[in-house]
Design a protein around this motif. Structure first.
Motif, PDB file in Angstrom:
ATOM      1  N   THR A  64       0.876  -1.218   0.042  1.00  0.00           N
ATOM      2  CA  THR A  64      -0.032   0.052  -0.154  1.00  0.00           C
ATOM      3  C   THR A  64       0.957   1.159  -0.081  1.00  0.00           C
ATOM      4  OG1 THR A  64      -0.089  -0.126   2.538  1.00  0.00           O
ATOM      5  CG2 THR A  64      -1.854  -1.074   1.294  1.00  0.00           C
ATOM      6  N   LEU A  78       2.063   3.190  -2.079  1.00  0.00           N
ATOM      7  CA  LEU A  78       1.533   4.309  -3.124  1.00  0.00           C
ATOM      8  C   LEU A  78       0.474   5.184  -2.415  1.00  0.00           C
ATOM      9  CD1 LEU A  78       1.699   2.561  -6.506  1.00  0.00           C
ATOM     10  CD2 LEU A  78       3.498   4.081  -5.726  1.00  0.00           C
ATOM     11  N   SER A  79      -0.182   4.482  -1.530  1.00  0.00           N
ATOM     12  CA  SER A  79      -1.582   5.392  -0.911  1.00  0.00           C
ATOM     13  C   SER A  79      -1.056   6.657  -0.496  1.00  0.00           C
ATOM     14  CB  SER A  79      -2.264   4.357  -0.166  1.00  0.00           C
ATOM     15  OG  SER A  79      -3.322   5.167   0.479  1.00  0.00           O
ATOM     16  N   GLY A  80      -1.699   7.767  -0.966  1.00  0.00           N
ATOM     17  CA  GLY A  80      -1.270   9.030  -0.446  1.00  0.00           C
ATOM     18  C   GLY A  80       0.161   9.698  -0.399  1.00  0.00           C
ATOM     19  N   ASN A 125      -2.097   8.991  -9.692  1.00  0.00           N
ATOM     20  CA  ASN A 125      -3.100   9.347  -8.934  1.00  0.00           C
ATOM     21  C   ASN A 125      -4.160   8.196  -9.142  1.00  0.00           C
ATOM     22  OD1 ASN A 125      -2.890  12.043  -8.167  1.00  0.00           O
ATOM     23  ND2 ASN A 125      -3.422  12.765 -10.251  1.00  0.00           N
ATOM     24  N   ALA A 126      -4.313   7.467 -10.089  1.00  0.00           N
ATOM     25  CA  ALA A 126      -4.973   6.033 -10.295  1.00  0.00           C
ATOM     26  C   ALA A 126      -4.594   5.145  -9.456  1.00  0.00           C
ATOM     27  CB  ALA A 126      -5.125   5.736 -11.817  1.00  0.00           C
ATOM     28  N   ALA A 127      -3.308   5.159  -9.070  1.00  0.00           N
ATOM     29  CA  ALA A 127      -2.666   3.971  -8.493  1.00  0.00           C
ATOM     30  C   ALA A 127      -2.821   4.662  -6.649  1.00  0.00           C
ATOM     31  CB  ALA A 127      -1.315   3.793  -8.693  1.00  0.00           C
ATOM     32  N   GLY A 128      -3.238   5.533  -6.675  1.00  0.00           N
ATOM     33  CA  GLY A 128      -3.444   5.914  -5.115  1.00  0.00           C
ATOM     34  C   GLY A 128      -2.502   7.108  -4.566  1.00  0.00           C
ATOM     35  N   ALA A 129      -1.692   7.700  -5.329  1.00  0.00           N
ATOM     36  CA  ALA A 129      -0.565   8.628  -4.941  1.00  0.00           C
ATOM     37  C   ALA A 129      -1.208   9.729  -5.235  1.00  0.00           C
ATOM     38  CB  ALA A 129       0.566   8.227  -5.566  1.00  0.00           C
ATOM     39  N   LYS A 130      -0.782  10.787  -4.618  1.00  0.00           N
ATOM     40  CA  LYS A 130      -0.954  12.446  -4.682  1.00  0.00           C
ATOM     41  C   LYS A 130      -0.211  12.955  -5.656  1.00  0.00           C
ATOM     42  CE  LYS A 130      -2.002  16.568  -2.158  1.00  0.00           C
ATOM     43  NZ  LYS A 130      -1.848  17.190  -1.005  1.00  0.00           N
ATOM     44  N   ALA A 182      -0.755  -2.350  -8.964  1.00  0.00           N
ATOM     45  CA  ALA A 182      -1.323  -1.020  -9.087  1.00  0.00           C
ATOM     46  C   ALA A 182      -0.996  -0.116 -10.114  1.00  0.00           C
ATOM     47  CB  ALA A 182      -1.292  -0.210  -7.374  1.00  0.00           C
ATOM     48  N   ALA A 192      -3.438   0.838 -13.504  1.00  0.00           N
ATOM     49  CA  ALA A 192      -3.578   2.359 -13.752  1.00  0.00           C
ATOM     50  C   ALA A 192      -3.027   2.824 -15.111  1.00  0.00           C
ATOM     51  CB  ALA A 192      -2.827   3.207 -12.743  1.00  0.00           C
TER      52      ALA A 192
END
Length: 327
Positions: A159, A161-163, A178-183, A297, A301
């Motif tokens: 997880t 990549l999240s945020g 962004n689609a993979a969960g990053a900002k 992820a 994406a």
């Protein structure tokens, strides 16, 4: 290699100063990248060859680190308007001008040097046609080593990549992250570095080459080898400025461009090992076994983003993509 490039730069500057006033044409040729990054080395190489062979009648004046105030996304416009005669730009950033230029930085499309070369060769006629509509022609292309993720903390969890606050280099990579969960934020290196230094950006999508050129290890001591893409930079010249040269000087430019292109695609072969050695010497932890969750992820994406690019690039872009994907 570094001493060789330093010599080329010295030669370029010396010849610029030595040429008699009024007896030469001077072409400014900027890049937003450092002289030590592979596009910077290309600009230095091209300038030194032309300046040696043109006998003072044509001088290329290179500049680096966006010293001229022109970043990649604005380079086509600057060359078209004649603000500078020539310039080097990251092709992904040129996707803001036309989607076709984003081809080489599509995720997980060309993930080897051989693939990147084939994709570039297939796309070259389309690039030539598109650039002609902006009053310019390609001098040479420069391949980048594979893009990975530099980060403050190691991407060891599925997880991770999240945020994650990450600098990306074009609209496509921004959408993927962004689609993979990053900002994600699409930023040139010049704009990204202050944010890396103040901690508001905690990761950067770039090659080892780009990171080394900016000493990213001072702030982001981890590198994940995700092999996102092997994109290219494109060096162009204002077509009117080129055509205004007498035939013998056009040949000097053409020969220098061909020699520079050969040099750039040869140099990339050993670049990864050179970068990794330099990164390890600066205490960078290189992660080659990326967690499956991170890879999955990104791959998921990436697929949808490639499909979106195909629709935006139109028939010409789709034709190149289809030709590349043929077995």
């Amino acid at each position: 290699m570094r001493s060789f490039i330093a010599g080329l730069l010295l030669s370029a500057v010396s010849l610029t100063l030595a040429a008699p006033a009024g007896a030469q044409t001077v072409w400014e040729m900027p890049t937003e990248y450092p002289a030590t990054a592979i596009p910077g080395e290309g600009v230095a190489t091209f300038a030194a060859i032309v300046n040696e062979k043109a006998g003072g009648r044509l001088t290329i004046k290179p500049s680096f680190d966006a010293a001229r105030g022109i970043k990649s996304a604005a380079m086509i416009g600057a060359v078209q308007k004649g603000e500078v005669a020539a310039g080097d730009a990251f092709a992904g950033a040129l996707g803001a001008v036309d989607p076709l230029f984003g081809l080489s930085s599509l995720p997980f499309l060309a993930t080897s040097i051989a693939d990147a070369r084939r994709l570039t060769d297939l796309a070259r006629p389309a690039y030539d046609k598109k650039l002609a509509s902006f009053g310019q022609k390609i001098l040479y292309t420069t391949p980048w080593p594979a893009s990975g993720i530099w980060s403050k903390d190691a991407l060891t969890a599925p997880t991770a990549l999240s945020g994650l606050s990450i600098r990306t280099y074009d609209a496509t990579s921004t959408a993927v992250m962004n689609a993979a969960g990053a900002k994600a934020a699409n930023l040139s290196f010049a704009d990204a570095m202050p944010k890396v230094k103040d901690g508001s950006v905690t990761a950067v999508l770039s090659s080892g080459d780009g990171g080394a050129g900016r000493n990213l290890w001072d702030f982001l001591p981890n590198f994940a080898e995700v092999n996102y893409a092997l994109p290219i930079s494109i060096a162009t010249v204002n077509l009117a400025a080129y055509e205004a040269l007498p035939p013998d000087l056009r040949k000097v430019v053409d020969d220098a461009a061909a020699a520079t292109e050969q040099r750039q695609w040869t140099a990339i072969v050993t670049r990864l090992d050179e970068n990794y050695a330099r990164m390890r010497a600066n205490k960078v932890a290189i992660l080659t076994d990326v967690p499956a969750g991170v890879s999955q992820a990104l791959a998921a994406a990436g697929k949808s983003v490639v499909d979106e690019w195909r629709a935006k690039a139109g028939a010409e872009g789709a034709a190149v993509l289809d030709a590349y994907r043929k077995p």
